[in-house]
Design a protein around this motif. Structure first.
Motif, short mmCIF file in Angstrom:
data_model
loop_
_atom_site.label_atom_id
_atom_site.label_comp_id
_atom_site.label_asym_id
_atom_site.label_seq_id
_atom_site.Cartn_x
_atom_site.Cartn_y
_atom_site.Cartn_z
N GLU A 226 -1.44 -2.74 3.74
CA GLU A 226 -2.04 -2.00 4.90
C GLU A 226 -2.24 -2.81 6.09
OE1 GLU A 226 -5.98 -0.98 3.92
OE2 GLU A 226 -5.44 -0.23 1.94
N ARG B 261 0.08 -1.00 9.78
CA ARG B 261 -0.80 -0.90 10.90
C ARG B 261 0.07 -1.52 12.18
NH1 ARG B 261 -5.39 -1.28 7.71
NH2 ARG B 261 -5.62 -3.48 8.09
N ALA C 166 0.95 -1.09 0.13
CA ALA C 166 0.08 -0.12 -0.11
C ALA C 166 0.73 1.48 0.00
CB ALA C 166 -0.73 0.12 1.27
#
Length: 54
Positions: free
Chosen positions: A25, A29, A11
């Protein structure tokens, strides 16, 4: 570019010490939660903001 940790499409791509790393993604995180070096965190956030603005 693929994620450094899995086969997913990255991403974002972040760079530190001339090494570019792609993160999906989920791994982005996960790594943001683990980062303790606030200077590097600010640099990564800036790079992510720049890539999202494109």
């Amino acid at each position: 570019m693929q994620c450094h940790y899995c086969d997913e499409e990255a991403a974002v791509a972040v760079e530190k010490d001339h090494i570019k790393v792609g993160l999906c993604e989920q791994h982005l995180r996960d790594r943001m939660d683990e980062l303790s070096d606030s200077e590097w965190l600010e640099e990564v956030e800036s790079q992510i903001d720049d890539s999202l603005d494109r």
